[in-house]
Design an enzyme around this catalytic site. Structure first.
Site, mmCIF file in Angstrom:
data_model
loop_
_atom_site.group_PDB
_atom_site.id
_atom_site.type_symbol
_atom_site.label_atom_id
_atom_site.label_comp_id
_atom_site.label_asym_id
_atom_site.label_seq_id
_atom_site.Cartn_x
_atom_site.Cartn_y
_atom_site.Cartn_z
ATOM 1 N N TYR A 99 46.819 8.955 55.780
ATOM 2 C CA TYR A 99 47.003 8.103 56.964
ATOM 3 C C TYR A 99 45.931 8.430 58.013
ATOM 4 O O TYR A 99 45.285 7.534 58.566
ATOM 5 C CB TYR A 99 48.421 8.329 57.519
ATOM 6 C CG TYR A 99 48.594 7.995 58.967
ATOM 7 C CD1 TYR A 99 48.598 6.667 59.383
ATOM 8 C CD2 TYR A 99 48.758 8.990 59.931
ATOM 9 C CE1 TYR A 99 48.748 6.351 60.727
ATOM 10 C CE2 TYR A 99 48.918 8.686 61.261
ATOM 11 C CZ TYR A 99 48.910 7.366 61.660
ATOM 12 O OH TYR A 99 49.049 7.061 62.989
ATOM 13 N N SER A 148 44.835 7.992 66.457
ATOM 14 C CA SER A 148 45.904 8.992 66.512
ATOM 15 C C SER A 148 45.307 10.387 66.647
ATOM 16 O O SER A 148 44.202 10.655 66.158
ATOM 17 C CB SER A 148 46.700 8.920 65.217
ATOM 18 O OG SER A 148 47.530 10.041 65.081
ATOM 19 N N LYS A 165 42.457 6.265 59.801
ATOM 20 C CA LYS A 165 42.080 6.173 61.230
ATOM 21 C C LYS A 165 40.614 6.584 61.415
ATOM 22 O O LYS A 165 39.872 5.930 62.155
ATOM 23 C CB LYS A 165 42.977 7.075 62.088
ATOM 24 C CG LYS A 165 44.435 6.688 62.109
ATOM 25 C CD LYS A 165 44.687 5.420 62.896
ATOM 26 C CE LYS A 165 46.152 5.065 62.995
ATOM 27 N NZ LYS A 165 46.390 3.708 63.513
HETATM 28 C C1 UD1 Z 1 53.407 13.026 62.986
HETATM 29 C C2 UD1 Z 1 52.251 12.891 62.049
HETATM 30 C C3 UD1 Z 1 51.112 12.225 62.777
HETATM 31 C C4 UD1 Z 1 51.544 10.893 63.325
HETATM 32 C C5 UD1 Z 1 52.741 11.050 64.219
HETATM 33 C C6 UD1 Z 1 53.249 9.663 64.548
HETATM 34 C C7 UD1 Z 1 52.392 14.733 60.425
HETATM 35 C C8 UD1 Z 1 51.754 15.975 59.928
HETATM 36 N N1 UD1 Z 1 51.854 14.192 61.509
HETATM 37 O O1 UD1 Z 1 53.018 13.914 64.021
HETATM 38 O O2 UD1 Z 1 50.058 12.032 61.883
HETATM 39 O O3 UD1 Z 1 50.498 10.296 64.077
HETATM 40 O O4 UD1 Z 1 53.775 11.772 63.525
HETATM 41 O O5 UD1 Z 1 54.325 9.721 65.410
HETATM 42 O O6 UD1 Z 1 53.337 14.251 59.859
HETATM 43 N N2 UD1 Z 1 59.854 18.404 63.308
HETATM 44 C C9 UD1 Z 1 60.952 19.132 62.894
HETATM 45 N N3 UD1 Z 1 61.964 18.471 62.262
HETATM 46 C C10 UD1 Z 1 61.941 17.128 62.018
HETATM 47 C C11 UD1 Z 1 60.803 16.378 62.438
HETATM 48 C C12 UD1 Z 1 59.787 17.067 63.059
HETATM 49 O O7 UD1 Z 1 61.025 20.341 63.096
HETATM 50 O O8 UD1 Z 1 62.886 16.579 61.422
HETATM 51 C C13 UD1 Z 1 58.765 19.087 64.033
HETATM 52 C C14 UD1 Z 1 57.411 19.002 63.352
HETATM 53 O O9 UD1 Z 1 57.206 20.137 62.561
HETATM 54 C C15 UD1 Z 1 56.470 18.952 64.563
HETATM 55 C C16 UD1 Z 1 57.287 18.287 65.659
HETATM 56 O O10 UD1 Z 1 58.644 18.411 65.260
HETATM 57 O O11 UD1 Z 1 56.142 20.219 65.030
HETATM 58 C C17 UD1 Z 1 56.925 16.838 65.850
HETATM 59 O O12 UD1 Z 1 56.988 16.200 64.589
HETATM 60 P P1 UD1 Z 1 56.745 14.650 64.394
HETATM 61 O O13 UD1 Z 1 57.591 13.891 65.356
HETATM 62 O O14 UD1 Z 1 56.890 14.334 62.945
HETATM 63 O O15 UD1 Z 1 55.240 14.455 64.880
HETATM 64 P P2 UD1 Z 1 53.889 15.170 64.343
HETATM 65 O O16 UD1 Z 1 54.112 15.947 63.119
HETATM 66 O O17 UD1 Z 1 53.273 15.882 65.491
#
Ligand code: UD1
Length: 343
Positions: free
Chosen positions: A149, A125, A153
């Site tokens: 997590y 990842s 990895k």
């Molecule tokens: C997350 C995990 C990553 C994992 C991946 C799997 C973290 C810090 N990272 O990545 O380790 O491999 O998921 O798919 O958790 N966001 C919002 N509102 C929400 C959800 C997300 O604003 O309800 C934003 C987050 O701040 C981020 C973006 O959307 O900037 C993407 O979030 P997300 O889909 O959770 O992925 P990652 O955080 O990049």
């Protein structure tokens, strides 16, 4: 004909990878404990491809269960996507995460060695990079994950590196993938999170169908153009193609020396949360209500991949636009409002 064993083959990434392998006339064996996936995935795969696929409900943390699969099949390579993946949960239950993710990998490797199978693709990842210092993130960047997590990895990658150094027969590719989006074009395979989604896309589509009231955007004062955090999104179908390309690369490899290669899979482009939200609003045809809330612990401002190595080594390029990713995610959600449970 020998088979590829796909561990975790009923999950979101695994199921799309299995479809791609079957479409390339590969024989596939699925092993999954179905703890975070659904048996309906197997019939969906069979309906899409018109092929039957052998699957094992197996707890891969049990060495005997792994042995049974190798005993009953002729396996030439393994793709390991089996593991727990919730960042939040991993910090609350580290032992559970280390045991599960590491034991699965150690058992697979132990049995592979016993049966002379030396080709493995590991689903790693982008989380291994933590807060990247340079963008786009290259594979040579420091591995410094900010959560348990992510550390599972990194530890697994280290195990693979050590094995490659110890014995010239091993060939490994560790795919560090960024943020997968989208669903199969039939809308019959897709992401089906348990309970409240942690990730952005399923959260947005569940708001759109009325299961959740509002999106919470985590932070709006990041040092990015619109203040929301930036990520690299890629279509699940491209990600599946990347897994197939990596497996074929290992199977075709004529090198006499062992290999451990880490390869990023992403689109190579960054999109902010607001840009993704807008792309979804266009795909769905309506506004999605949202609030800004506190930043999520450990979230980095910006992360997107350098995909030069994937192009060079695997001859792989991403082919879908962000619009297609959002449309396909939405179509899956519309057709399966309760995921696989309504089947
Ligand atoms: C997350 C995990 C990553 C994992 C991946 C799997 C973290 C810090 N990272 O990545 O380790 O491999 O998921 O798919 O958790 N966001 C919002 N509102 C929400 C959800 C997300 O604003 O309800 C934003 C987050 O701040 C981020 C973006 O959307 O900037 C993407 O979030 P997300 O889909 O959770 O992925 P990652 O955080 O990049």
């Amino acid at each position: 004909m020998t088979a590829i064993l796909v561990a975790g083959g009923a999950g979101y990434v695994g199921s799309h990878t299995v479809v791609k392998l079957l479409e390339k006339n590969q024989k596939v064996i699925i092993a999954d404990d179905f703890s975070h996936s659904n048996l309906a995935v197997i019939s969906a795969i069979q309906a899409i491809t018109g092929q039957s696929v052998k699957s094992y409900r197996a707890d891969l943390t049990q060495l005997e269960e792994v042995k049974k699969i190798f005993d009953e099949n002729e396996i030439s390579g393994v793709i390991n996507l089996a593991g727990y993946k919730s960042v939040g949960e991993s910090s609350q239950m580290p032992l559970h995460y280390y045991r599960n993710n590491l034991e699965i990998m150690l058992n697979l490797l132990t049995v592979m060695e016993e049966y002379d199978v030396y080709r493995l693709v590991f689903s790693s990842s982008a989380t291994v990079y933590g807060n990247p210092k340079e963008l786009p993130v290259k594979e040579s960047a420091q591995r410094k994950p900010t959560n348990t997590y992510g550390r599972t990895k990194v530890m697994i990658e280290q195990i693979l590196q050590d094995l490659a150094e110890s014995d010239s027969r091993w060939r490994f590719i560790s795919l560090r993938f960024f943020n997968p989006l989208g669903a199969h074009k039939s809308s019959n395979l897709g992401e089906d999170p348990n309970g409240l989604p942690n990730n952005l896309a399923p959260y947005i589509t569940q708001v759109a169908i009325g299961k959740l009231p509002k999106l919470q955007i985590y932070g709006h004062d990041f040092p990015t153009p619109d203040g929301t955090s930036v990520r690299d999104y890629l279509h699940i179908d491209d990600l599946a193609a990347g897994h197939v390309a990596a497996m074929n690369n290992l199977l075709d490899s004529q090198d006499e020396t062992s290999r451990f290669e880490a390869i990023n899979l992403g689109s190579g482009k960054g999109y902010s949360v607001l840009e993704i939200l807008q792309a979804f609003e266009e795909a769905i045809g309506k506004k999605i209500p949202f609030d800004y809330t506190e930043k999520r612990l450990g979230d980095t401002a910006e992360s997107f991949a350098s995909i030069e190595k994937a192009k060079r080594v695997l001859d792989w390029v991403p082919t879908y636009t962000i619009e297609e990713m959002c449309q396909d995610t939405w179509h899956w959600q519309l057709k399966h409002p309760n995921g696989y449970d309504n089947e």
